[in-house]
Design an enzyme around this catalytic site. Structure first.
Site, PDB file in Angstrom:
ATOM      1  N   SER A 166      -1.938 -45.296 -43.472  1.00 51.40           N
ATOM      2  CA  SER A 166      -2.051 -45.538 -42.025  1.00 51.40           C
ATOM      3  C   SER A 166      -2.125 -47.045 -41.781  1.00 51.40           C
ATOM      4  CB  SER A 166      -3.324 -44.865 -41.520  1.00 51.40           C
ATOM      5  OG  SER A 166      -3.563 -45.196 -40.175  1.00 51.40           O
ATOM      6  N   TYR A 179     -12.452 -43.670 -41.542  1.00 49.32           N
ATOM      7  CA  TYR A 179     -11.021 -43.342 -41.627  1.00 49.32           C
ATOM      8  C   TYR A 179     -10.242 -44.550 -42.155  1.00 49.32           C
ATOM      9  CZ  TYR A 179      -6.530 -41.318 -40.001  1.00 49.32           C
ATOM     10  OH  TYR A 179      -5.252 -40.819 -39.900  1.00 49.32           O
TER      11      TYR A 179
HETATM   12  P1  NAD Z   1      -2.619 -32.915 -37.605  1.00 47.40           P
HETATM   13  O1  NAD Z   1      -4.055 -32.852 -37.239  1.00 47.40           O
HETATM   14  O2  NAD Z   1      -1.583 -32.489 -36.634  1.00 47.40           O
HETATM   15  O3  NAD Z   1      -2.418 -32.093 -38.954  1.00 47.40           O
HETATM   16  C1  NAD Z   1      -3.330 -32.134 -40.016  1.00 47.40           C
HETATM   17  C2  NAD Z   1      -3.246 -30.784 -40.719  1.00 47.40           C
HETATM   18  O4  NAD Z   1      -4.100 -30.832 -41.866  1.00 47.40           O
HETATM   19  C3  NAD Z   1      -3.730 -29.621 -39.840  1.00 47.40           C
HETATM   20  O5  NAD Z   1      -2.734 -28.607 -39.788  1.00 47.40           O
HETATM   21  C4  NAD Z   1      -4.995 -29.130 -40.554  1.00 47.40           C
HETATM   22  O6  NAD Z   1      -5.173 -27.717 -40.481  1.00 47.40           O
HETATM   23  C5  NAD Z   1      -4.728 -29.564 -41.982  1.00 47.40           C
HETATM   24  N1  NAD Z   1      -5.957 -29.684 -42.761  1.00 47.40           N
HETATM   25  C6  NAD Z   1      -7.154 -30.178 -42.339  1.00 47.40           C
HETATM   26  N2  NAD Z   1      -8.055 -30.060 -43.331  1.00 47.40           N
HETATM   27  C7  NAD Z   1      -7.410 -29.498 -44.378  1.00 47.40           C
HETATM   28  C8  NAD Z   1      -7.813 -29.112 -45.675  1.00 47.40           C
HETATM   29  N3  NAD Z   1      -9.074 -29.289 -46.107  1.00 47.40           N
HETATM   30  N4  NAD Z   1      -6.900 -28.539 -46.484  1.00 47.40           N
HETATM   31  C9  NAD Z   1      -5.639 -28.339 -46.072  1.00 47.40           C
HETATM   32  N5  NAD Z   1      -5.198 -28.673 -44.850  1.00 47.40           N
HETATM   33  C10 NAD Z   1      -6.078 -29.251 -44.021  1.00 47.40           C
HETATM   34  O7  NAD Z   1      -2.357 -34.416 -38.107  1.00 47.40           O
HETATM   35  P2  NAD Z   1      -1.035 -35.288 -38.158  1.00 47.40           P
HETATM   36  O8  NAD Z   1      -1.040 -36.205 -37.007  1.00 47.40           O
HETATM   37  O9  NAD Z   1       0.148 -34.433 -38.424  1.00 47.40           O
HETATM   38  O10 NAD Z   1      -1.348 -36.194 -39.438  1.00 47.40           O
HETATM   39  C11 NAD Z   1      -0.807 -35.936 -40.724  1.00 47.40           C
HETATM   40  C12 NAD Z   1      -1.181 -37.083 -41.640  1.00 47.40           C
HETATM   41  O11 NAD Z   1      -0.708 -38.318 -41.085  1.00 47.40           O
HETATM   42  C13 NAD Z   1      -2.688 -37.271 -41.825  1.00 47.40           C
HETATM   43  O12 NAD Z   1      -2.929 -37.686 -43.154  1.00 47.40           O
HETATM   44  C14 NAD Z   1      -3.023 -38.390 -40.864  1.00 47.40           C
HETATM   45  O13 NAD Z   1      -4.193 -39.054 -41.255  1.00 47.40           O
HETATM   46  C15 NAD Z   1      -1.785 -39.237 -41.023  1.00 47.40           C
HETATM   47  N6  NAD Z   1      -1.500 -40.184 -39.939  1.00 47.40           N
HETATM   48  C16 NAD Z   1      -1.274 -39.746 -38.670  1.00 47.40           C
HETATM   49  C17 NAD Z   1      -0.964 -40.675 -37.681  1.00 47.40           C
HETATM   50  C18 NAD Z   1      -0.691 -40.240 -36.263  1.00 47.40           C
HETATM   51  O14 NAD Z   1      -0.473 -41.113 -35.414  1.00 47.40           O
HETATM   52  N7  NAD Z   1      -0.662 -38.945 -35.971  1.00 47.40           N
HETATM   53  C19 NAD Z   1      -0.892 -42.026 -37.992  1.00 47.40           C
HETATM   54  C20 NAD Z   1      -1.132 -42.434 -39.292  1.00 47.40           C
HETATM   55  C21 NAD Z   1      -1.415 -41.500 -40.258  1.00 47.40           C
END
Ligand code: NAD
Length: 284
Positions: A166, A179
């Site tokens: 991130s 985070y």
């Molecule tokens: P999201 O919340 O839409 O999806 C996360 C998924 O992880 C969910 O479906 C949840 O059920 C699952 N999850 C949670 N705990 C879990 C566990 N213990 N075991 C298995 N699955 C589990 O999030 P997203 O926005 O799609 O983010 C995906 C990745 O990208 C994450 O690592 C997040 O930190 C990273 N990220 C997101 C952004 C953004 O802007 N959305 C930016 C940088 C990084």
């Protein structure tokens, strides 16, 4: 050697954790469209199944399965691997996508001040279990699936691991110390893995998405109407030289590039920002 790269993952299996979520479900679809069989692992089995059904409805070569998996539970990950092995015969690419922040590890204020309102949740009020939750989900939730899946990826041509870091890994964002620290740990671990597996043919890289609107952050960026920017959303836009949020689809080129051994065979241990220039901009 060619300079015409068409990402072709036919015959490959891609395992993605957190694939019931907004971003990683898109990643799964992109790999399937490029010919891969994809296993969508998620704690939320219903969400993963819904996303897998959408992929299977596309009438493409790649097939999708949903597998309930808790990335913090070794037995659950082992069971998921057995399912993947039985369905698809092993794993070529592991995408460690499960991750996120938690309100219990987030401060209300950006700066500590002497005259904060009584009810402010400051750094001094952060909850140990919230901090542990965030470190475990992001860091351990990347390390444990890698331990369990990577062992049998050794010896498979083009095997590689993609982690999801991130912006806050490069420079921490205000309010979210856990985070930020956990994603910095993921960037660091990506480099560690790249070195550790370099003699056995597994590459490891990460993408570092910039600011994309998703379930996790929409309420931090926008007012309840989900249209009007909150001050934090405005700051992000002002800090992004390209002047906008990214779309999840804009991560896919970088993701497929890193995972494609024909395109990125000598790319190992990088954390690729996909951020509209946010990480490059000092704000002046
Ligand atoms: P999201 O919340 O839409 O999806 C996360 C998924 O992880 C969910 O479906 C949840 O059920 C699952 N999850 C949670 N705990 C879990 C566990 N213990 N075991 C298995 N699955 C589990 O999030 P997203 O926005 O799609 O983010 C995906 C990745 O990208 C994450 O690592 C997040 O930190 C990273 N990220 C997101 C952004 C953004 O802007 N959305 C930016 C940088 C990084």
């Amino acid at each position: 050697m060619t300079n015409k790269f068409v990402h072709d993952f036919s015959g490959k299996t891609v395992v993605l954790t957190g694939a019931g979520g907004v971003l990683v479900s898109k990643f799964a679809e992109a790999f399937a469209l490029a010919g891969a069989n994809v296993a969508l692992l998620d704690l939320n089995g219903e969400a993963a199944q819904a996303r897998a059904d959408e992929i299977n409805a596309l009438d493409i070569e790649g097939k999708a399965i949903a597998v309930v998996c808790n990335v913090l539970d070794v037995e659950s990950i082992k069971a998921a691997k057995e399912t993947v092995d039985a369905e698809f015969g092993g794993t070529d690419v592991l995408v460690n996508g499960a991750g996120g922040n938690n309100a219990r590890a987030t401060t209300d204020n950006e700066y500590h001040e002497l005259d904060l309102p009584e009810e402010t949740k400051t750094f001094f009020d952060l909850d140990q279990s919230g901090v542990e939750f965030v470190f475990n989900l992001n860091f351990l939730g990347t390390l444990l699936p890698t331990q369990i899946f990577a062992k049998d990826m050794i010896g498979r041509e083009g095997a590689n691991i993609i982690n999801v870091s991130s912006m806050n890994a490069f420079t921490p964002l205000t309010k979210i110390p856990a985070y930020s620290g956990a994603k910095a740990a993921i960037s660091n671990f990506t480099q560690w893995l790249a070195v550790h597996f370099a003699h056995v043919g597994i590459r490891a890289n990460a993408i570092a998405p910039g600011f994309l609107v998703s379930n996790q952050n929409i309420d931090l960026m926008f007012e309840a109407d989900h249209k009007t920017l909150k001050p934090r959303g405005e700051k992000i836009i002002n800090g992004t030289p390209m002047g906008r949020f990214g779309e999840p689809e804009e991560l896919l080129g970088g993701l497929l590039f890193l995972a494609d051994d024909k395109a990125a065979s000598f790319v190992n241990g990088v954390v690729l920002p996909i951020d509209g220039g946010f990480a490059a901009y000092a704000g002046v």
